[in-house]
Design a protein around this motif. Structure first.
Motif, PDB file in Angstrom:
ATOM      1  N   LEU A  71       0.687  -1.154  -0.019  1.00 24.61           N
ATOM      2  CA  LEU A  71      -0.096   0.157   0.175  1.00 24.61           C
ATOM      3  C   LEU A  71       0.828   1.258   0.050  1.00 24.61           C
ATOM      4  CD1 LEU A  71      -2.790   0.997  -0.067  1.00 24.61           C
ATOM      5  CD2 LEU A  71      -2.940   0.927   2.373  1.00 24.61           C
ATOM      6  N   LYS A 162      -5.108 -10.842  -4.226  1.00 28.38           N
ATOM      7  CA  LYS A 162      -5.898 -10.388  -2.828  1.00 28.38           C
ATOM      8  C   LYS A 162      -5.530  -8.897  -2.713  1.00 28.38           C
ATOM      9  CE  LYS A 162      -4.332 -13.943  -0.232  1.00 28.38           C
ATOM     10  NZ  LYS A 162      -4.386 -14.558   0.987  1.00 28.38           N
ATOM     11  N   SER A 165      -7.338  -5.608  -4.022  1.00 32.25           N
ATOM     12  CA  SER A 165      -8.222  -4.980  -3.303  1.00 32.25           C
ATOM     13  C   SER A 165      -7.886  -3.645  -2.933  1.00 32.25           C
ATOM     14  CB  SER A 165      -8.837  -5.717  -2.254  1.00 32.25           C
ATOM     15  OG  SER A 165      -7.800  -6.092  -1.152  1.00 32.25           O
ATOM     16  N   LEU A 166      -6.631  -3.483  -2.777  1.00 35.21           N
ATOM     17  CA  LEU A 166      -6.006  -2.101  -2.352  1.00 35.21           C
ATOM     18  C   LEU A 166      -6.139  -1.029  -3.302  1.00 35.21           C
ATOM     19  CD1 LEU A 166      -2.849  -3.465  -0.423  1.00 35.21           C
ATOM     20  CD2 LEU A 166      -5.030  -3.084   0.621  1.00 35.21           C
ATOM     21  N   VAL A 168      -8.275   0.437  -4.484  1.00 35.73           N
ATOM     22  CA  VAL A 168      -9.219   1.431  -4.178  1.00 35.73           C
ATOM     23  C   VAL A 168      -8.847   2.648  -3.542  1.00 35.73           C
ATOM     24  CG1 VAL A 168     -10.307   0.281  -1.974  1.00 35.73           C
ATOM     25  CG2 VAL A 168     -11.947   1.614  -3.322  1.00 35.73           C
ATOM     26  N   MET A 169      -8.006   2.229  -2.797  1.00 41.25           N
ATOM     27  CA  MET A 169      -7.477   3.376  -1.949  1.00 41.25           C
ATOM     28  C   MET A 169      -6.599   4.534  -2.937  1.00 41.25           C
ATOM     29  SD  MET A 169      -7.808   2.222   1.224  1.00 41.25           S
ATOM     30  CE  MET A 169      -6.675   2.675   2.245  1.00 41.25           C
ATOM     31  N   VAL A 176     -14.552  -3.068  -5.066  1.00 40.68           N
ATOM     32  CA  VAL A 176     -14.684  -2.456  -3.540  1.00 40.68           C
ATOM     33  C   VAL A 176     -15.453  -1.080  -3.808  1.00 40.68           C
ATOM     34  CG1 VAL A 176     -13.533  -1.993  -1.650  1.00 40.68           C
ATOM     35  CG2 VAL A 176     -12.545  -3.558  -2.924  1.00 40.68           C
TER      36      VAL A 176
END
Lengths: 225, 221
Positions: A71, A162, A165-166, A168-169, A176
């Motif tokens: 991230l 997996k 999914s980050l 979206v940040m 998401v």
């Protein structure tokens, strides 16, 4: 009353939109896995190099990705690199860049592990029958190494899926984000929307990742001997 | 590129506070994960009916879904069904839910690595099942599994970066805020990376040292 909340998933184009979001996520993961694998194979070959400096640089490259969370890397490229170079990069592009570079580092380690685990006499026999450097890798080492690295590589793919999914940040409209939009739209009518939407996304990720991790375990068991 | 040191110094307390939150979350997440993992692996070892199936389902669910979705489901989804908890509790539960399965897998492979003769010898000198686990299996399994436990511990500390998404003022969240408020992108990112290095590097050295310490049980293998 609460049981009716699930209807939020079947209203209008909700399912279709979630599916489109999922395709964005899967697309980023797929492209990154492909690029990461190619770069990673190169990286793995480099890491078997005899040169101390090359080894050190490759090791450093891997550790840098292992120590700093992904991230944070997304943020560094999305905010920092674009700022420094004064360019604009879409979240999707940033995600592909970061995931590919990360994939290359981890894949490189898997390839190195596989190559180093091959018995030494394979290299020596190859050289003895007069194979060139490329011939040695192309016909002797890579076919054998693929077997040893495939379970690890599939595992890495699951991890990458997996981790997508980050995105979206950093402002990518992924599954998401679409879920959040649906929840916000129906928050007054259906207060339990978040339970159902996040529950569905949870299951969707599971449906993608579970077969992959099962496959990896199966291959590992099959090729262990 | 000029670095605004004034700005870095002025936000230092903010980052310090956030770093403590990250450490706290990582610590509790790891500790609970270890407990969950140990319990799960013992359930798997004894093949306790029903519980064994539940553990298997839990491990697959937890390993094959991203932490972000697990957190959103816990934090936004369950609240709507009347189960409310604070952000911190939710984050720690999320980390423990994720980490528990990783730790369980690590312990399981460690227990499998303990040789049959060890267990049989233990039984033949009249140890009870609990004594067998306490004095024979766990010490050996622990030594074998230490590298994976260490890797999981680092993994969990890194995963704390994600819990910022549910409004916890840890490092990631604070950085996002600072970038949004002051546009000091380089300085904020620099602080962020520095903070993670300060947390994770010593942790990684500590774990390597621990790994060497617990090797005592390796003998004879």
């Amino acid at each position: 009353m609460q049981n009716l909340g699930i209807n939020v998933l079947f209203e209008g184009t909700t399912l279709q939109r979630l599916f489109e979001g999922l395709m964005m996520t899967a697309g980023i993961a797929f492209i990154s896995i492909i690029i990461g694998s190619f770069l990673g194979i190169g990286m793995g070959l480099l890491r078997t190099s005899k040169s101390r400096i090359v080894q050190f640089i490759c090791r450093l490259y891997l550790e840098v990705f292992r120590i700093i969370p992904i991230l944070v890397w997304l943020f560094i490229v999305y905010f920092g690199v674009t700022n420094a170079l004064d360019i604009h990069l879409d979240g999707e592009v940033v995600a592909v860049i970061v995931f590919s570079l990360w994939g290359a580092a981890e894949m490189g380690d898997i390839v190195r592990g596989a190559l180093e685990s091959l018995p030494k006499h394979q290299v020596e026999s190859g050289k003895a029958i007069g194979l060139s450097f490329w011939g040695l890798y192309r016909y002797v080492l890579i076919p054998q190494a693929v077997r040893r690295m495939l379970p690890g590589a599939i595992n890495l793919s699951t991890r990458m899926v997996k981790t997508t999914s980050l995105v979206v940040m950093i402002g990518v409209i992924d599954v998401v984000k679409v879920g959040q939009q649906i929840i916000e739209r129906s928050i007054i009518k259906v207060p339990t929307a978040s339970f159902w939407v996040y529950g569905l996304i949870f299951i969707l990720y599971f449906i993608i990742c579970y077969p992959l991790s099962k496959l990896s375990k199966k291959l590992e068991a099959k090729w262990e001997n | 590129m000029d670095i605004n040191w004034q700005f870095i110094i002025s936000t230092l307390p903010l980052y310090q506070k956030a770093a403590w939150i990250t450490i706290k979350l990582g610590f509790w997440g790891t500790l609970l994960s270890l407990v969950i993992g140990l319990v799960c692996s013992i359930i798997l070892y004894f093949r306790i009916k029903v519980l064994k199936e539940l553990v298997e389902i839990y491990v697959e669910l937890s390993r094959n879904t991203p932490l972000l979705i697990q957190l959103f489901f816990l934090y936004f989804g369950l609240t709507k069904l009347g189960i409310t908890m604070s952000e911190t509790t939710c984050a720690i539960i999320g980390l423990a839910f994720l980490g528990g399965s990783y730790m369980s897998e690590a312990f399981r492979s460690g227990i499998e690595a303990v040789s049959k003769t060890q267990i049989e010898s233990g039984l033949s000198i009249g140890l009870s099942q609990m004594q067998l686990i306490r004095y024979v299996i766990l010490p050996q399994a622990f030594a074998v599994t230490m590298p994976s436990l260490a890797a999981n511990c680092i993994f969990l500390f890194k995963e704390t970066s994600i819990v910022g998404a549910i409004a916890i003022a840890e490092l990631m969240h604070v950085t996002q805020d600072v970038i949004g408020m002051y546009y000091q992108t380089f300085e904020s990112l620099f602080m962020l990376v520095a903070a993670y290095l300060i947390i994770i590097l010593p942790l990684s050295f500590l774990l390597t040292w621990l790994e060497r310490k617990v090797r005592y049980a390796e003998f004879g293998n």
